[in-house]
Design an enzyme around this catalytic site. Structure first.
Site, short mmCIF file in Angstrom:
data_model
loop_
_atom_site.label_atom_id
_atom_site.label_comp_id
_atom_site.label_asym_id
_atom_site.label_seq_id
_atom_site.Cartn_x
_atom_site.Cartn_y
_atom_site.Cartn_z
N HIS A 90 34.89 41.68 46.00
CA HIS A 90 33.75 40.73 46.05
C HIS A 90 34.16 39.10 45.70
O HIS A 90 33.65 38.33 46.20
CB HIS A 90 32.67 41.06 44.74
CG HIS A 90 31.39 40.23 44.82
ND1 HIS A 90 30.61 40.34 46.03
CD2 HIS A 90 30.53 39.53 43.90
CE1 HIS A 90 29.46 39.77 45.61
NE2 HIS A 90 29.77 39.16 44.37
N HIS A 110 22.46 34.40 38.74
CA HIS A 110 23.45 34.41 39.72
C HIS A 110 22.86 35.40 40.94
O HIS A 110 23.05 35.00 42.33
CB HIS A 110 24.71 35.38 39.29
CG HIS A 110 25.78 35.48 40.24
ND1 HIS A 110 26.59 34.46 41.02
CD2 HIS A 110 26.27 36.56 40.69
CE1 HIS A 110 27.27 35.17 41.69
NE2 HIS A 110 27.19 36.25 41.57
N HIS A 146 39.39 27.69 35.00
CA HIS A 146 40.27 28.07 35.67
C HIS A 146 40.04 28.68 37.19
O HIS A 146 40.91 28.47 38.14
CB HIS A 146 41.13 29.16 34.86
CG HIS A 146 42.58 29.25 34.92
ND1 HIS A 146 43.47 28.36 35.30
CD2 HIS A 146 43.00 30.37 35.21
CE1 HIS A 146 44.57 29.17 35.51
NE2 HIS A 146 44.32 30.30 35.44
N HIS A 165 50.78 37.49 37.47
CA HIS A 165 49.87 36.56 37.85
C HIS A 165 50.60 34.87 37.60
O HIS A 165 50.63 34.19 38.50
CB HIS A 165 48.56 36.53 37.09
CG HIS A 165 47.61 35.34 37.56
ND1 HIS A 165 46.87 34.76 36.40
CD2 HIS A 165 47.15 34.76 38.42
CE1 HIS A 165 46.29 33.94 37.01
NE2 HIS A 165 46.49 33.68 38.19
N GLU A 198 49.22 40.30 33.59
CA GLU A 198 49.16 38.49 33.26
C GLU A 198 50.50 38.12 33.85
O GLU A 198 50.49 36.93 34.36
CB GLU A 198 49.00 38.60 31.82
CG GLU A 198 48.99 37.16 31.27
CD GLU A 198 48.03 36.33 31.73
OE1 GLU A 198 48.14 35.02 31.76
OE2 GLU A 198 46.92 36.53 32.63
#
Length: 337
Positions: free
Chosen positions: A311, A250, A143, A77, A74
């Site tokens: 992906h 999806h 986000h 990032h 985290e």
């Protein structure tokens, strides 16, 4: 300034792709709450590991348990995202300095940079709310879309910088451009649906190819069951059938997206006799095929983290390829065949 500015924009684009990838890895490795506060980690600028630091953590976060691996994922990032924000501030300062470089009117570069700055500030707020609201899915998806938007706008700025002397056509009268914009909108919806799948931890709930193993549980009504009113959304709060329906939707839209992009690409390829535009079309189709193959492999192999990460990255690259194609279709450029 021109060469240095182009290098700075290119660096920002590459860093934005890294930030988007790190964000995806943070979600997929369940490290979104690795640090329960913002912008630091348990009140520190780095992950606490010393005994006196852990004592402070125990005092201020009595119910928390430090997981160094998740916390570092985290924080890394956040470090990269902060650096990207700083670069966008620098781009804005440079654009402001040269705002009248092309005449008496304010440079479009400045307007573009200011838009990016506003967006990155809002993205920072979304990052804070993601943590403080304990991974609320609407915030998480916002986000994700914010990161993709910043990346796309930086690439668009790079394209405009490298093609600043090109005479612009009138895109509102350009049929190929309108087709490309339509395909881009379809793709954005698919990316948003993918973000909704990730935000609700719905990927494993629809196993089997080409349809879900428990497809009888799919229902449109279950899609109206929204993730709200919970204190913590980590690992998802929606019932099984809702998550299965989200994932299957999806997949359905993935078919719509693939058909749309292939059809639009075919129309543009044979309508626009231009080497650069045709090359851009080929790139879109290449990324699309790769994305479809990755999607099938992910389900077949039971959602391995690395393939799922690719992906996400491929979705970003496909978006950028479509943005580039739309840009080229608004410009009188390239070598006619």
């Amino acid at each position: 300034m021109n060469k240095g500015y182009k290098l700075l924009v290119l660096t920002s684009c590459m860093l934005a792709l890294v930030v988007v990838s790190l964000g995806a890895y943070t979600r997929l490795s369940n490290a979104g709450l690795g640090c329960p506060d913002w912008p630091g980690c348990y009140g520190f600028l780095t992950v606490p590991n010393e005994s006196h630091e852990l004592s402070v953590v125990e005092e201020n976060f009595p119910n928390a348990q430090v997981e160094p691996k998740k916390a570092w994922i985290e924080m890394i990032h956040r470090y990269f995202a902060s650096l990207l924000g700083l670069l966008i501030v620098v781009l804005c300062i440079i654009a402001f300095k040269y705002r009248f470089s092309n005449g008496p009117h304010v440079s479009p570069r400045l307007k573009h940079s200011i838009g990016l700055l506003v967006l990155v500030l809002f993205q920072g707020m979304l990052g804070m709310w993601t943590v403080t609201m304990n991974l609320q899915p609407f915030i998480v998806m916002g986000h994700l879309l914010g990161g993709f938007t910043i990346l796309a706008l930086l690439v668009l700025l790079l394209l405009r910088t490298h093609h600043s002397g090109i005479t612009q056509a009138r895109p509102n009268q350009h049929r190929s451009f309108l087709l490309a914009i339509f395909a881009l909108c379809v793709l954005i919806i698919q990316i948003a649906l993918g973000g909704w799948v990730a935000a609700n931890y719905a990927a494993p709930h629809c196993s089997g190819l080409p349809i879900c193993s428990n497809i009888e549980l799919f229902s449109i009504k279950s899609l109206l069951h929204l993730p709200v009113g919970q204190s913590n959304y980590e690992f998802g709060v929606l019932p099984f059938e809702t998550r299965l329906s989200i994932h299957f939707l999806h997949r359905i839209w993935a078919v719509v997206t693939a058909v749309t992009l292939f059809w639009v690409s075919w129309r543009i390829f044979y309508k626009e006799q231009n080497v650069e535009i045709q090359s851009a079309v080929k790139l879109v189709c290449t990324f699309l095929v790769a994305q479809l193959v990755l999607g099938g492999l992910i389900v077949h192999l039971q959602f391995p983290l690395l393939l799922t990460l690719f992906h996400n990255i491929m979705a970003a690259l496909l978006l950028l390829a479509m943005v580039r194609l739309c840009f080229l279709l608004t410009s009188k450029q390239g070598v006619a065949i």
